[in-house]
Design a protein around this motif. Structure first.
Motif, PDB file in Angstrom:
ATOM      1  N   LEU A   1       0.826  -1.205   0.000  1.00 20.00           N
ATOM      2  CA  LEU A   1       0.000   0.000   0.000  1.00 20.00           C
ATOM      3  C   LEU A   1       0.860   1.255   0.000  1.00 20.00           C
ATOM      4  O   LEU A   1       0.503   2.263  -0.629  1.00 20.00           O
ATOM      5  CB  LEU A   1      -0.947   0.006   1.200  1.00 20.00           C
ATOM      6  N   ASN A   2       1.991   1.214   0.692  1.00 16.84           N
ATOM      7  CA  ASN A   2       2.911   2.357   0.668  1.00 16.84           C
ATOM      8  C   ASN A   2       3.432   2.616  -0.746  1.00 16.84           C
ATOM      9  O   ASN A   2       3.622   3.773  -1.146  1.00 16.84           O
ATOM     10  CB  ASN A   2       4.096   2.099   1.606  1.00 16.84           C
ATOM     11  N   GLU A   3       3.642   1.542  -1.501  1.00 18.56           N
ATOM     12  CA  GLU A   3       4.118   1.694  -2.879  1.00 18.56           C
ATOM     13  C   GLU A   3       3.012   2.224  -3.791  1.00 18.56           C
ATOM     14  O   GLU A   3       3.267   3.023  -4.699  1.00 18.56           O
ATOM     15  CB  GLU A   3       4.642   0.350  -3.394  1.00 18.56           C
ATOM     16  N   LEU A   4       1.780   1.781  -3.538  1.00 19.55           N
ATOM     17  CA  LEU A   4       0.661   2.183  -4.386  1.00 19.55           C
ATOM     18  C   LEU A   4       0.150   3.577  -4.063  1.00 19.55           C
ATOM     19  O   LEU A   4      -0.409   4.254  -4.930  1.00 19.55           O
ATOM     20  CB  LEU A   4      -0.481   1.169  -4.246  1.00 19.55           C
ATOM     21  N   LEU A   5       0.326   3.996  -2.787  1.00 21.20           N
ATOM     22  CA  LEU A   5      -0.155   5.301  -2.332  1.00 21.20           C
ATOM     23  C   LEU A   5       1.000   6.067  -1.686  1.00 21.20           C
ATOM     24  O   LEU A   5       1.288   5.881  -0.501  1.00 21.20           O
ATOM     25  CB  LEU A   5      -1.292   5.127  -1.319  1.00 21.20           C
ATOM     26  N   PRO A   6       1.664   6.929  -2.425  1.00 21.73           N
ATOM     27  CA  PRO A   6       2.823   7.652  -1.878  1.00 21.73           C
ATOM     28  C   PRO A   6       2.512   8.471  -0.637  1.00 21.73           C
ATOM     29  O   PRO A   6       3.404   8.727   0.180  1.00 21.73           O
ATOM     30  CB  PRO A   6       3.250   8.550  -3.048  1.00 21.73           C
ATOM     31  N   THR A   7       1.255   8.919  -0.456  1.00 22.97           N
ATOM     32  CA  THR A   7       0.918   9.743   0.713  1.00 22.97           C
ATOM     33  C   THR A   7       0.616   8.906   1.951  1.00 22.97           C
ATOM     34  O   THR A   7       0.378   9.456   3.027  1.00 22.97           O
ATOM     35  CB  THR A   7      -0.302  10.636   0.420  1.00 22.97           C
ATOM     36  N   PHE A   8       0.618   7.578   1.813  1.00 18.79           N
ATOM     37  CA  PHE A   8       0.279   6.689   2.932  1.00 18.79           C
ATOM     38  C   PHE A   8       1.498   6.505   3.830  1.00 18.79           C
ATOM     39  O   PHE A   8       2.540   6.025   3.394  1.00 18.79           O
ATOM     40  CB  PHE A   8      -0.202   5.350   2.390  1.00 18.79           C
ATOM     41  N   GLN A   9       1.368   6.898   5.086  1.00 23.92           N
ATOM     42  CA  GLN A   9       2.439   6.733   6.071  1.00 23.92           C
ATOM     43  C   GLN A   9       1.865   6.003   7.270  1.00 23.92           C
ATOM     44  O   GLN A   9       1.353   6.609   8.209  1.00 23.92           O
ATOM     45  CB  GLN A   9       3.019   8.099   6.478  1.00 23.92           C
ATOM     46  N   HIS A  10       1.929   4.690   7.246  1.00 24.80           N
ATOM     47  CA  HIS A  10       1.264   3.889   8.262  1.00 24.80           C
ATOM     48  C   HIS A  10       1.915   4.052   9.632  1.00 24.80           C
ATOM     49  O   HIS A  10       3.144   4.083   9.749  1.00 24.80           O
ATOM     50  CB  HIS A  10       1.295   2.413   7.866  1.00 24.80           C
ATOM     51  N   VAL A  11       1.080   4.179  10.650  1.00 28.20           N
ATOM     52  CA  VAL A  11       1.550   4.253  12.037  1.00 28.20           C
ATOM     53  C   VAL A  11       1.331   2.887  12.679  1.00 28.20           C
ATOM     54  O   VAL A  11       0.201   2.474  12.920  1.00 28.20           O
ATOM     55  CB  VAL A  11       0.788   5.339  12.824  1.00 28.20           C
ATOM     56  N   GLU A  12       2.406   2.162  12.917  1.00 22.97           N
ATOM     57  CA  GLU A  12       2.317   0.810  13.479  1.00 22.97           C
ATOM     58  C   GLU A  12       2.898   0.786  14.885  1.00 22.97           C
ATOM     59  O   GLU A  12       4.041   1.185  15.101  1.00 22.97           O
ATOM     60  CB  GLU A  12       3.076  -0.174  12.587  1.00 22.97           C
ATOM     61  N   THR A  13       2.088   0.337  15.845  1.00 24.86           N
ATOM     62  CA  THR A  13       2.556   0.236  17.231  1.00 24.86           C
ATOM     63  C   THR A  13       2.550  -1.195  17.746  1.00 24.86           C
ATOM     64  O   THR A  13       3.028  -1.458  18.852  1.00 24.86           O
ATOM     65  CB  THR A  13       1.665   1.082  18.160  1.00 24.86           C
TER      66      THR A  13
END
Length: 403
Positions: A383-395
Motif C-alpha cells: 500500500l505504501n508503494e501504491l499510495l505515496p501519501t500513505f504513512q502507516h503508524v504501526e505500534t
C-alpha cells in the motif's frame, strides 16, 4: 441510567456546540435546487441502514423522490430505518419503496439492480469504517474488498445506464492516511474519480459522526445499559458532526457537486475540535453521574461490578494503537480547495486521478497479493508503494486489545 438521555440534545450542547445544523443556511439557500434535482426521481441507496446512509435518506425524503430502493446487509438496521421513517410526522417514504437485506456485491443484488433500475440518483454508503479493521491480513483483505474492489464493480454496473448523480462516501482519514482504513478510502476516491468523465460523481470527507452506530460514543450508551465501565483515549481530539448533519453533507455533495469533486465541512480547530475525554465526563454528568477516573482497566471493571452512589468508573488512556491519527485534516497541501461556494462546505476541485487501466493494475496487484500473503506487514508495504501519501503508524497494538 439515572435519567432520560436525549442524544440529539446532548450532541448539540456538548459535542458540536451548534443549536442548529451546520448546513442550515446552505439548505435554505439551495432548497429549490435540491427539490428540482430530487423530486420525482428514482433513487438507490446502498448501505442505507447505517448512521450516515439512513441520515442521507432522511435528508432527501422531504424533497419527494418518486422511488426509493435501499440495500444493506444489516437486516435489523433496515427494519429500524423503516420504523423510524414511518413513525415520524415530518418524513414520508415514497409509495414505491423497497428495502433489501443484501450485500451490494452479491448476485441477488445484481438481479434487484436490473429489475428495479435504472436509477437517476445512486448513493453508496457501504463501507468498513473502523480503524480496528486492520488487525491482520484477513480483516484488511475484507476491508479492501468492500471499500475498493466492490465499489469498482458497482461503477462498472452503473456504466450501462449512468445515473444523473452518483455519490460514494469517503472519510477525512483519506487525506494523508496513516491507517489502512484511510488508505482504502483514498484508493476508493481514486477509483470513483477515474469514472468521473463517464458518470457524474462526487464524494465527501468529513468528521466523526457523533454517536453513530458502532462508534466510541455510541458505546458509552451500551456500556451504561450493561453497567460496564467507560473507556476512551485522554489525548485524542476530533471534529464532530451530528448524524443529521452527516446526511445533509452527503446530500449536498451528491446533488450540488460537480463531477470529480470532494466536499468537506468547514470546521475550525480552535472552536470545533473536542476531546473524547471531555465528552465522556459530560456524558456521565448529563445522566447524573460523576466520572470516577481509574488507573487501569481492571480497576474500572471491578468498580463497575460494585456501583454505589453517583460515581461511575472510567478508564482514560493515552492513544497507543496502530493507525491512530492525533489530528484531523480534510485536504492536503497538493489539493486546490474552494471555500466560497457554500456557507458550511469547502470543495476539493482538483483531486488526483488515475486512469481506469492503472487502477485495474492496482487492484490486480492487491488481489494477487491476497492469494498468497498472510502477513499484514507485506500488505502495508504494498500500500505504501501504491499510495505515496500513505504513512502507516504501526505500534503493534490494535483496538480489539482495548476495553
Amino acid at each position: 441510567m439515572k435519567g432520560l438521555f436525549n442524544v440529539e440534545r446532548f450532541i448539540e450542547k456538548k459535542v458540536t456546540g451548534r443549536d442548529q445544523s451546520l448546513l442550515a443556511q446552505d439548505f435554505r439557500q439551495n432548497h429549490q435546487r435540491l427539490r428540482d434535482k430530487i423530486q420525482g426521481r428514482s433513487l438507490l441507496v446502498v448501505g442505507g441502514a447505517g448512521t450516515i446512509g439512513s441520515s442521507y435518506i432522511k435528508a432527501l425524503l422531504p424533497f419527494k423522490p418518486a422511488k426509493l430502493v435501499v440495500a444493506d446487509i444489516n437486516e435489523n438496521g433496515l427494519t429500524e430505518l423503516v420504523r423510524d421513517c414511518r413513525s415520524r410526522s415530518d418524513l414520508q417514504l415514497p409509495a414505491d419503496f423497497k428495502s433489501y437485506p443484501v450485500n451490494f456485491g452479491d448476485r441477488v443484488f445484481e438481479k434487484i439492480f436490473k429489475k428495479e433500475g435504472p436509477f437517476q440518483i445512486v448513493a453508496n454508503f457501504a463501507a468498513h469504517k473502523h480503524v480496528r479493521s486492520e488487525k491482520d491480513v484477513f480483516s484488511i483483505e475484507a476491508m479492501i474488498e468492500n471499500n475498493v474492489i466492490r465499489a469498482k464493480r458497482f461503477l462498472d454496473q452503473l456504466l450501462a445506464s449512468p445515473p444523473e448523480h452518483f455519490f460514494c462516501v469517503s472519510t477525512d482519514k483519506a487525506a494523508n492516511p496513516v491507517n489502512i482504513m484511510g488508505a482504502s478510502k483514498k484508493l476508493m476516491e481514486e477509483v470513483i474519480l477515474a469514472y468521473a468523465d463517464q458518470i457524474k460523481i462526487s464524494t465527501a470527507r468529513f468528521a466523526n459522526v457523533a454517536f453513530s452506530n458502532g462508534s466510541l460514543l455510541a458505546g458509552f450508551i451500551e456500556r451504561l445499559m450493561k453497567q460496564q465501565p467507560l473507556s476512551c483515549p485522554a489525548d485524542v481530539r476530533r471534529y464532530f458532526v451530528s448524524p443529521a448533519e452527516s446526511g445533509e453533507i452527503c446530500l449536498m455533495a451528491c446533488m450540488l457537486g460537480n463531477s470529480g469533486e470532494i466536499f468537506f465541512p468547514k470546521l475550525q480547530p480552535e472552536k470545533d475540535l473536542v476531546l473524547f475525554k471531555t465528552i465522556a465526563i459530560d456524558f456521565l454528568k448529563e445522566i447524573g453521574y460523576q466520572a470516577d477516573e481509574c488507573s487501569s482497566e481492571d480497576e474500572a471493571k471491578e468498580k463497575a461490578e460494585n456501583l454505589t452512589g453517583n460515581k461511575y468508573p472510567v478508564y482514560f488512556f493515552n492513544s497507543e494503537t496502530s493507525g491512530e491519527k492525533l489530528y484531523e485534516e480534510f485536504y492536503t497541501d497538493e489539493e486546490t480547495i474552494e471555500l466560497n461556494r457554500f456557507d458550511s462546505l469547502g470543495v476539493v476541485t482538483n483531486a488526483a486521478r488515475r486512469s481506469k487501466a492503472e487502477l485495474d493494475k492496482v487492484i490486480g496487484v492487491l488481489e494477487n497479493l491476497f492469494k498468497t500473503e498472510t502477513k499484514k506487514e507485506s500488505v502495508v508495504k504494498m500500500l505504501n508503494e501504491l499510495l505515496p501519501t500513505f504513512q502507516h503508524v504501526e505500534t503493534g497494538l490494535n483496538l480489539d486489545q482495548k476495553m
